[in-house]
Design a protein around this motif. Sequence first.
Motif, PDB file in Angstrom:
ATOM      1  N   HIS A  79       6.729 105.132 -68.637  1.00  6.37           N
ATOM      2  CA  HIS A  79       7.344 103.809 -69.317  1.00  6.37           C
ATOM      3  C   HIS A  79       8.244 103.076 -68.372  1.00  6.37           C
ATOM      4  O   HIS A  79       8.231 103.490 -67.396  1.00  6.37           O
ATOM      5  CB  HIS A  79       8.046 104.437 -70.440  1.00  6.37           C
ATOM      6  CG  HIS A  79       7.371 105.396 -71.477  1.00  6.37           C
ATOM      7  ND1 HIS A  79       7.129 104.822 -72.765  1.00  6.37           N
ATOM      8  CD2 HIS A  79       7.289 106.501 -71.562  1.00  6.37           C
ATOM      9  CE1 HIS A  79       6.917 105.856 -73.509  1.00  6.37           C
ATOM     10  NE2 HIS A  79       6.826 106.979 -72.685  1.00  6.37           N
TER      11      HIS A  79
ATOM     12  N   HIS B 224       2.233 104.285 -71.051  1.00  2.00           N
ATOM     13  CA  HIS B 224       2.531 104.341 -72.372  1.00  2.00           C
ATOM     14  C   HIS B 224       1.424 103.776 -73.264  1.00  2.00           C
ATOM     15  O   HIS B 224       1.014 104.331 -74.324  1.00  2.00           O
ATOM     16  CB  HIS B 224       3.773 103.712 -72.565  1.00  2.00           C
ATOM     17  CG  HIS B 224       4.440 103.603 -74.210  1.00  2.00           C
ATOM     18  ND1 HIS B 224       5.300 102.911 -74.444  1.00  2.00           N
ATOM     19  CD2 HIS B 224       3.844 104.315 -75.178  1.00  2.00           C
ATOM     20  CE1 HIS B 224       5.703 103.072 -75.609  1.00  2.00           C
ATOM     21  NE2 HIS B 224       4.824 103.913 -76.083  1.00  2.00           N
TER      22      HIS B 224
ATOM     23  N   CYS C  25       4.007  98.373 -71.983  1.00  2.97           N
ATOM     24  CA  CYS C  25       4.468  99.418 -71.258  1.00  2.97           C
ATOM     25  C   CYS C  25       3.406 100.154 -70.757  1.00  2.97           C
ATOM     26  O   CYS C  25       2.686 100.339 -71.398  1.00  2.97           O
ATOM     27  CB  CYS C  25       5.358 100.221 -72.510  1.00  2.97           C
ATOM     28  SG  CYS C  25       6.411 101.519 -71.433  1.00  2.97           S
TER      29      CYS C  25
HETATM   30 ZN   LIG Z   1       7.197 102.887 -73.210  1.00  2.00          ZN
END
Ligand SMILES: [Zn+2]
Length: 259
Positions: A30, A139, A147
């Motif tokens: 992330h 992500h 992300c």
């Molecule tokens: Zn994330």
Amino acid sequence: MKYVKRSAWGARYGRGPTSITPSAGGVAVHYEGGGRLTGKPHSTCAPRVRSIESFHVNGRGWQGIAYNLLVCEHGYVFEGRGLGRRSAAQGSNTGNQNYYAVCALIGDKDPASGALLNGIRDAIDYLRSKGAGRAIKPHRAFVSTSCPGSALNGWVSKGAPRPGGKPSPGKPAPSKPSPAPKWPGRYLRYTTGKALIRGADVKQWQQRMRARGWSLDADGVYGPRSADVCRDFQREKRLAADGVVGPDTWRAAWSAPVT
Ligand SMILES: [Zn+2]
Ligand SMILES: [Zn+2]
């Protein structure tokens, strides 16, 4: 690894539930997002981690900071929920169940520094050494999100290599392809309920897999962990994933490029 424990950065809340099976997946990457965040001294990093924790608990109602580990631009790895805790970051139940969450403390307008990438790689290697599976995913592989940003996304899709290929101190250098020694002539396999296969050939293969970066003991006993590593390796190399070290799998352990 430059590790910052929860007590060192001043964690104030809990670590979250223990229902996680990271061996089934691996690590999700992330970023923090939200503009430009880097270019500040490291002394500002612990307060930032504290404010993320506070937002996740008081703003989102989660049990603690969502990430298992967080990595700053200076290459420090902050302990979030830590080991054995289910993340709240992936946005999917399967993601949270099977993946550890590692968050880069950078925004969407920030470059990913070499120190940051090395830090994330340290975090991944650490989680793997504690039982996380081999997968590394952005992500956005779990839910629709920007992300972890395009720079990190591209890096993750290449297998999250260390910048410049330099290993961190104390880690074995990724081994180069080399000619395989002769296949020992017997199939190394693990069968539930049957006697375990042991011997110098098992140990030789295990040592070779360790040198390639896999986490398993080189004890000369072909148990379930060896079979798991074998199967994951076979999948990676597009060999029949039967968990049995035969001539092809043996040869690939030496001749296939380390990825
Ligand atoms: Zn994330
Ligand atoms: Zn820092």
